[in-house]
Design an enzyme around this catalytic site. Structure first.
Site, PDB file in Angstrom:
ATOM      1  N   ASP A  77       0.860  -1.169   0.000  1.00  0.00           N
ATOM      2  CA  ASP A  77       0.000   0.000   0.000  1.00  0.00           C
ATOM      3  C   ASP A  77       0.908   1.235   0.000  1.00  0.00           C
ATOM      4  OD1 ASP A  77      -2.340   1.640   0.473  1.00  0.00           O
ATOM      5  OD2 ASP A  77      -1.663   1.815   2.552  1.00  0.00           O
TER       6      ASP A  77
ATOM      7  N   ASP B 260      -2.020  -0.497   5.812  1.00  0.00           N
ATOM      8  CA  ASP B 260      -2.476   0.106   7.078  1.00  0.00           C
ATOM      9  C   ASP B 260      -3.986   0.251   7.189  1.00  0.00           C
ATOM     10  OD1 ASP B 260      -2.708   2.197   5.150  1.00  0.00           O
ATOM     11  OD2 ASP B 260      -2.767   3.655   6.778  1.00  0.00           O
TER      12      ASP B 260
HETATM   13 MG    MG Z   1      -3.211   3.200   3.314  1.00  0.00          MG
END
Ligand code: MG
Ligand code: 2M8
Length: 271
Positions: free
Chosen positions: A6, A214
């Site tokens: 990510d 995350d």
């Molecule tokens: Mg993110």
């Protein structure tokens, strides 16, 4: 080995979009010949600029939460793909068209009387204020092809009704950092599996895979790999993938990213 990551809140700092704490690890992975593959909510247009800055032009990328995949020539299959375009990439779309998503958003807004602001309706100044992106970057973020980010401004109950309505149209709601994202059936996990299978078909070996993220939109990706890292977030969002080989970083953003890569692949160890 393949590394899927990510960007916002993981390789890039949530607020400043800086990645310098991870730069050393990135260079090392490059020296070791490990492809680092961005898997992000960002658009193809944002990625074309960022992959130059991050020195990742030899890697594929996954944009718009799995809706759009960019393949450099070395990742193309002679029988399956046309020749790359002028930017050296073949683009595969695994999702649905943005026009369909926007049409259905208009329908559900009218039917539920729901209050939300899709990114496509935000002025450039507002988008800059909400995201902290520079104006040029915000323009690239608005060039959506297969997913629409939106700010929800209504109740939880109406969000559930909205989610159910979208599901009937084959659309999904997934939480990123600041935005909810409306997508088709595509997600980060399916795109990661697709790329891993492509690598295996081209090389004849199954790679060891690692993913870092995350947000809730990263869960499918973290469940689709051999080893995973949840980067400590600053959204207060609970990210709980069903993954036995999971490491949770202590640091946030790019420092947590480097910590996570070290945990699984540090000092030549392959734990
Ligand atoms: Mg993110
Ligand atoms: C949006 O994505 C982030 C990532 O999780 C979010 O939901 O907060 C996307 O619109 C992306 O294109 C954009 O670059 C980013 C900027 O913060 O926001």
């Amino acid at each position: 080995r393949l590394l899927f990551t990510d960007l916002d809140g993981s390789l890039l700092d949530h607020r400043s979009y800086d990645w310098s704490p991870a730069a050393g690890r990135l260079a090392q992975l490059r020296d070791d010949g490990v492809p680092v593959i961005p898997v992000t909510s960002k658009t193809r247009s944002e990625l074309l600029a960022l992959r130059q800055d991050l020195n990742l032009t030899e890697s594929p990328f996954v944009a718009e939460n799995g809706a759009v995949v960019g393949l450099p020539a070395a990742w193309c299959h002679a029988r399956l793909e046309r020749t790359p375009g002028p930017d050296g990439l073949v683009i595969r779309t695994l999702g649905v068209d943005i026009g369909f998503i926007r049409q259905r958003l208009a329908v559900w807004r009218a039917r539920l009387g729901a209050h939300f602001t899709p990114m496509g309706e935000m002025g450039l100044d507002d988008l800059v204020a909400v995201t902290g992106l520079a104006e040029g970057e915000a323009r690239l973020a608005r060039m959506r092809e297969g997913s629409e980010p939106l700010i929800w401004e209504d109740s939880e109950a109406r969000l559930d009704a909205f989610r159910e309505g979208l599901a009937g149209d084959g659309l999904h709601l997934v939480r990123g950092g600041r935005f909810w994202h409306v997508t088709g059936e595509s997600d980060k996990g399916k795109a990661v599996t697709w790329l891993t299978e492509r690598y295996t078909a081209l090389r004849g070996v199954h790679p060891q895979t690692l993913a870092l993220g995350d947000g809730p939109n990263d869960i499918a990706m973290l469940e689709a790999v051999d080893r995973a890292v949840v980067i400590r977030g600053c959204h207060g969002l609970e990210v709980a993938p069903r993954q036995s080989r999971l490491y949770r970083s202590r640091a946030t953003g790019p420092a947590g990213w480097a910590e996570g890569v070290d945990h699984w692949w540090g000092r030549g160890e392959r734990r």
